[in-house]
Each structure stands twice: as structure tokens, then as C-alpha cells.
Design a protein around this motif. Structure first.
Motif, short mmCIF file in Angstrom:
data_model
loop_
_atom_site.label_atom_id
_atom_site.label_comp_id
_atom_site.label_asym_id
_atom_site.label_seq_id
_atom_site.Cartn_x
_atom_site.Cartn_y
_atom_site.Cartn_z
N THR A 4 0.83 -1.21 0.00
CA THR A 4 0.00 0.00 0.00
C THR A 4 0.86 1.25 0.00
O THR A 4 1.79 1.39 0.80
CB THR A 4 -0.92 0.02 1.23
N THR A 5 0.52 2.20 -0.88
CA THR A 5 1.24 3.48 -0.94
C THR A 5 0.34 4.66 -0.57
O THR A 5 0.80 5.62 0.05
CB THR A 5 1.83 3.73 -2.34
N ASP A 6 -0.93 4.59 -0.94
CA ASP A 6 -1.90 5.65 -0.63
C ASP A 6 -3.00 5.05 0.24
O ASP A 6 -3.59 4.02 -0.13
CB ASP A 6 -2.51 6.25 -1.89
N ALA A 7 -3.27 5.68 1.38
CA ALA A 7 -4.19 5.06 2.34
C ALA A 7 -5.21 6.06 2.85
O ALA A 7 -4.97 7.27 2.88
CB ALA A 7 -3.41 4.47 3.52
N LEU A 8 -6.34 5.52 3.24
CA LEU A 8 -7.42 6.28 3.87
C LEU A 8 -7.60 5.74 5.28
O LEU A 8 -7.73 4.53 5.48
CB LEU A 8 -8.71 6.08 3.08
N PHE A 9 -7.61 6.64 6.26
CA PHE A 9 -7.81 6.26 7.66
C PHE A 9 -9.09 6.90 8.17
O PHE A 9 -9.32 8.11 7.96
CB PHE A 9 -6.61 6.66 8.52
N LEU A 10 -9.91 6.10 8.83
CA LEU A 10 -11.21 6.55 9.34
C LEU A 10 -11.19 6.40 10.85
O LEU A 10 -11.28 5.29 11.37
CB LEU A 10 -12.32 5.71 8.72
N LEU A 11 -11.07 7.51 11.55
CA LEU A 11 -11.04 7.51 13.02
C LEU A 11 -12.44 7.88 13.49
O LEU A 11 -12.91 9.00 13.29
CB LEU A 11 -10.02 8.51 13.55
N GLU A 12 -13.14 6.93 14.12
CA GLU A 12 -14.56 7.06 14.38
C GLU A 12 -14.83 7.41 15.84
O GLU A 12 -14.38 6.71 16.74
CB GLU A 12 -15.28 5.77 13.99
N ARG A 13 -15.62 8.44 16.02
CA ARG A 13 -15.85 8.98 17.37
C ARG A 13 -17.31 8.90 17.77
O ARG A 13 -18.22 9.21 17.00
CB ARG A 13 -15.40 10.44 17.41
N LEU A 14 -17.53 8.48 19.02
CA LEU A 14 -18.79 8.65 19.72
C LEU A 14 -18.48 9.29 21.06
O LEU A 14 -17.39 9.10 21.61
CB LEU A 14 -19.48 7.30 19.96
N ALA A 15 -19.44 10.03 21.64
CA ALA A 15 -19.29 10.50 23.00
C ALA A 15 -19.19 9.28 23.92
O ALA A 15 -19.81 8.25 23.64
CB ALA A 15 -20.47 11.38 23.39
N PRO A 16 -18.35 9.34 24.96
CA PRO A 16 -17.75 10.53 25.55
C PRO A 16 -16.38 10.93 25.00
O PRO A 16 -15.75 11.82 25.56
CB PRO A 16 -17.64 10.14 27.02
N LEU A 17 -15.88 10.26 23.97
CA LEU A 17 -14.61 10.70 23.40
C LEU A 17 -14.82 12.07 22.77
O LEU A 17 -15.73 12.27 21.98
CB LEU A 17 -14.12 9.70 22.35
#
Length: 221
Positions: free
Chosen positions: A175-188
Motif C-alpha cells: 500500500t502506498t496511498d491510504a485512507l484512515f477513518l477515526l470514528e468517534r462517539l461521545a464521551p470521546l
């Protein structure tokens, strides 16, 4: 690419507090787990959130809201914090797994060159193809109707929000090009979400100093 990513209102209705920090990273030189990425995982394990942390429990509650059973198909961060020491995959995956267990948030990593069209988080119709490997052979599965899934134009890229990734878009040593998905719900908090994103980019810059990055927060007003 990341400017087109969207979250369906039917998903937002389940958890109005949901947000995803999208990070595009370009020019990676990945490789197998090494002493450096192994140390990231070891340090993260020492500081990992507990399985009963409120940030992890929020994901279990959310799975129940769309009909999933979190004891049988666990949210990704729940599965990770219960699996110590963390698995060694490759340098890039090790990096985002280390950040995930330190902050108690699910992180998805996708190979952008394998995407077809725009990534979006939707509720499944039930007929979308989901590419898996069963008994060592390629196979096609399908999500349940109403299941929350990430998908592109070709099919589902991750089932049950963040439970299981398809084989097509997973990050490999090539892999050279990547997509990162950081997923948030409260209480974060959104502040901690952004901090986690900055920490992830820091580790990826250790892997490849000359990477190019872009950020976008989706699904939170």
C-alpha cells in the motif's frame, strides 16, 4: 477523494454524536512489522483503555441500536483491547492499531488505490457484495438489511460499522496511498479525536517521512 466522503442521515439518526476524522495519506512505504512498530504496540498495550471503558461501551450500545450483537461481532476497538498483546500485521496497521487501543476509538485503514468511487457510511439494503475469504478461497457475503456499513461503488468495504473489513481494500505491505477513518462517539471528545489523528500521522511519518496528508472531519456540527 476525502472531500467527497459522506455519512448518510439514516446513520446519523442512530448516533447524532458520531463523527469520523478522515485522513488521506499519500506516498507511504510500508513493510512488515519491525522493532519500531512492535514497540508502538507494546507501549500502547501498557496504556490501553479497558474493555469496560465508557468509550468502548458506547460502541457496544450503538451496535445494539442497529440490531447487531456486540458479544458475537465486537466493535473493532472492543476486539482489540481484549486481545493482548496486540496482533502484529505490518508497520502501517500496527501504527493505527496502537492509536486505537490508546484512545479507545475504532480506526479503519483502507488502500485508496483499491477503492472504486466515494467512501460512504450507510445503512445496507442487504444485497451489497462483501468480499471475503472462506477456507482459503475468495467468496462473496452480504450485510443484513439495515446494517451500518462503509461502502464504495463496488460494494461493502467494512461491515457492522467497523467490525470486519473486506479483503479488497485492506492495507498491505504494498500500500502506498491510504485512507484512515477515526470514528468517534461521545464521551470521546472531538479534541481527543484530533489528537489521535495527529499521533497517527506522527507514527506514519516515522515510517515514511515524506508522506503527504490531508484531514477532514465528517458528520459532526
Amino acid at each position: 477523494m476525502i472531500e467527497d466522503i459522506w455519512v448518510d442521515p439514516a446513520v446519523s439518526a442512530l448516533r447524532p454524536d458520531f463523527a469520523v476524522l478522515v485522513i488521506g495519506v499519500y506516498g507511504l512505504r510500508n513493510g512488515p512489522t519491525d522493532d519500531r512498530s512492535r514497540a508502538w504496540l507494546a507501549e500502547a498495550a501498557e496504556k490501553a483503555v479497558a474493555a469496560d471503558d465508557a468509550r468502548v461501551e458506547a460502541w457496544r450500545e450503538t451496535y445494539r441500536a442497529f440490531g447487531a450483537k456486540p458479544q458475537r461481532t465486537r466493535p473493532s476497538v472492543d476486539a482489540l483491547v481484549r486481545r493482548m498483546p496486540p496482533p502484529e500485521i505490518n508497520r502501517v496497521v500496527d501504527a493505527y492499531n496502537a492509536i486505537s487501543i490508546r484512545h479507545g476509538l475504532p480506526i479503519g485503514g483502507e488502500d485508496l488505490t483499491r477503492y472504486e468511487g466515494t467512501a460512504r457510511l450507510v445503512r445496507a439494503a442487504g444485497d451489497e457484495p462483501f468480499e471475503v475469504v472462506e477456507r482459503g478461497e475468495p467468496a462473496i457475503d452480504h450485510p443484513e438489511i439495515g446494517e451500518v456499513v462503509w461502502r464504495d461503488d463496488r460494494g461493502v468495504t467494512c461491515r457492522r460499522w467497523n467490525w470486519r473489513q473486506c479483503v479488497r481494500t485492506r492495507i498491505t505491505e504494498e500500500t502506498t496511498d491510504a485512507l484512515f477513518l477515526l470514528e468517534r462517539l461521545a464521551p470521546l471528545s472531538i479534541e481527543e479525536l484530533r489528537t489521535a489523528g495527529d499521533e497517527l500521522v506522527g507514527l506514519l511519518e516515522d515510517v515514511t517521512p515524506e508522506i503527504r496528508t490531508e484531514f477532514r472531519l465528517v458528520g459532526f456540527d
